[in-house]
Scaffold this motif. Structure first.
Motif, PDB file in Angstrom:
ATOM      1  N   UNK A  32      40.925  41.574  35.555  1.00 19.44           N
ATOM      2  CA  UNK A  32      42.314  41.108  35.602  1.00 19.44           C
ATOM      3  C   UNK A  32      42.564  40.230  36.825  1.00 19.44           C
ATOM      4  N   UNK A  33      41.981  40.574  37.959  1.00 14.94           N
ATOM      5  CA  UNK A  33      42.166  39.765  39.171  1.00 14.94           C
ATOM      6  C   UNK A  33      41.491  38.409  39.026  1.00 14.94           C
ATOM      7  N   UNK A  34      40.309  38.379  38.426  1.00 15.86           N
ATOM      8  CA  UNK A  34      39.578  37.122  38.262  1.00 15.86           C
ATOM      9  C   UNK A  34      40.234  36.178  37.264  1.00 15.86           C
ATOM     10  N   UNK A  35      41.120  36.694  36.418  1.00 15.95           N
ATOM     11  CA  UNK A  35      41.819  35.848  35.445  1.00 15.95           C
ATOM     12  C   UNK A  35      42.859  34.942  36.093  1.00 15.95           C
ATOM     13  N   UNK A  36      43.264  35.240  37.303  1.00 16.25           N
ATOM     14  CA  UNK A  36      44.342  34.512  37.965  1.00 16.25           C
ATOM     15  C   UNK A  36      43.811  33.219  38.569  1.00 16.25           C
ATOM     16  N   UNK A  96      50.562  41.816  39.590  1.00 17.92           N
ATOM     17  CA  UNK A  96      51.237  41.933  38.302  1.00 17.92           C
ATOM     18  C   UNK A  96      50.235  42.003  37.152  1.00 17.92           C
ATOM     19  N   UNK A  97      49.197  41.166  37.190  1.00 21.42           N
ATOM     20  CA  UNK A  97      48.222  41.141  36.105  1.00 21.42           C
ATOM     21  C   UNK A  97      47.419  42.443  36.050  1.00 21.42           C
ATOM     22  N   UNK A  99      48.439  45.426  37.140  1.00 20.51           N
ATOM     23  CA  UNK A  99      49.343  46.497  36.692  1.00 20.51           C
ATOM     24  C   UNK A  99      49.573  46.404  35.179  1.00 20.51           C
ATOM     25  N   UNK A 100      49.845  45.210  34.667  1.00 19.56           N
ATOM     26  CA  UNK A 100      50.105  45.022  33.238  1.00 19.56           C
ATOM     27  C   UNK A 100      48.873  45.345  32.397  1.00 19.56           C
ATOM     28  N   UNK A 101      47.723  44.845  32.827  1.00 14.79           N
ATOM     29  CA  UNK A 101      46.489  45.068  32.076  1.00 14.79           C
ATOM     30  C   UNK A 101      46.135  46.552  32.031  1.00 14.79           C
ATOM     31  N   UNK A 102      46.231  47.233  33.172  1.00 20.92           N
ATOM     32  CA  UNK A 102      45.920  48.666  33.184  1.00 20.92           C
ATOM     33  C   UNK A 102      46.925  49.470  32.364  1.00 20.92           C
ATOM     34  N   UNK A 103      48.186  49.087  32.420  1.00 19.82           N
ATOM     35  CA  UNK A 103      49.212  49.792  31.633  1.00 19.82           C
ATOM     36  C   UNK A 103      48.931  49.632  30.139  1.00 19.82           C
ATOM     37  N   UNK A 104      48.576  48.407  29.711  1.00 16.01           N
ATOM     38  CA  UNK A 104      48.304  48.159  28.294  1.00 16.01           C
ATOM     39  C   UNK A 104      47.033  48.846  27.814  1.00 16.01           C
TER      40      UNK A 104
END
Length: 134
Positions: A32-36, A96-97, A99-104
């Motif tokens: 998720x971090x690398x997607x930014x 944000x990415x 948190x959102x990715x882990x929540x989903x």
């Protein structure tokens, strides 16, 4: 962090338990971090850096530390950003990415996500761009 500690994520145990290893959270957070846009790479330890350079498979959890506390899950992300980006904006997008990715993916609530900028990647000019500037 205990080695064999798993996170129980299932409230309804009529079919059985669902547990997630902390290493899985590290991998999800790393991807998720690398997607930014603006993230050059993640900072791993010496062993992960050497194994990647020797052709071993990419360490997706590299640069991410997950700590399970009594209050909740704390995530530390160690990243290198591209030169010229807005550090506050990029780090907020990383938080944000993740948190959102882990929540989903896991339905886990994260207590905090700490982003540590440990370096800036400065792109060197290639031979073509050097010739164009002459």
């Amino acid at each position: 962090m205990e080695e064999n500690h798993l996170l129980n994520v299932s409230d309804d145990q009529s079919l059985g338990r669902v547990e997630i290893a902390p290493e899985v959270i590290e991998v999800i957070a790393g991807i998720a971090a690398n997607e930014i846009s603006g993230v050059a790479n993640m900072r791993g330890n010496i062993a992960s850096n050497v194994s990647e350079r020797l052709g071993k498979k990419k360490q997706h959890g590299k640069g991410v530390k997950v700590e399970l506390t009594e209050e909740g899950i704390e995530i530390d992300v160690f990243t290198v950003l591209d030169y010229g980006v807005s550090i506050p904006k990029v780090t907020e997008k990383i938080q944000e990415n993740i948190r959102t990715t882990l929540k989903n993916m896991t339905a886990l609530e994260i207590l905090e996500i700490n982003v540590h900028v440990v370096g800036i990647q400065i792109e060197e000019k290639t031979d073509e761009s050097k010739q164009e500037s002459k």
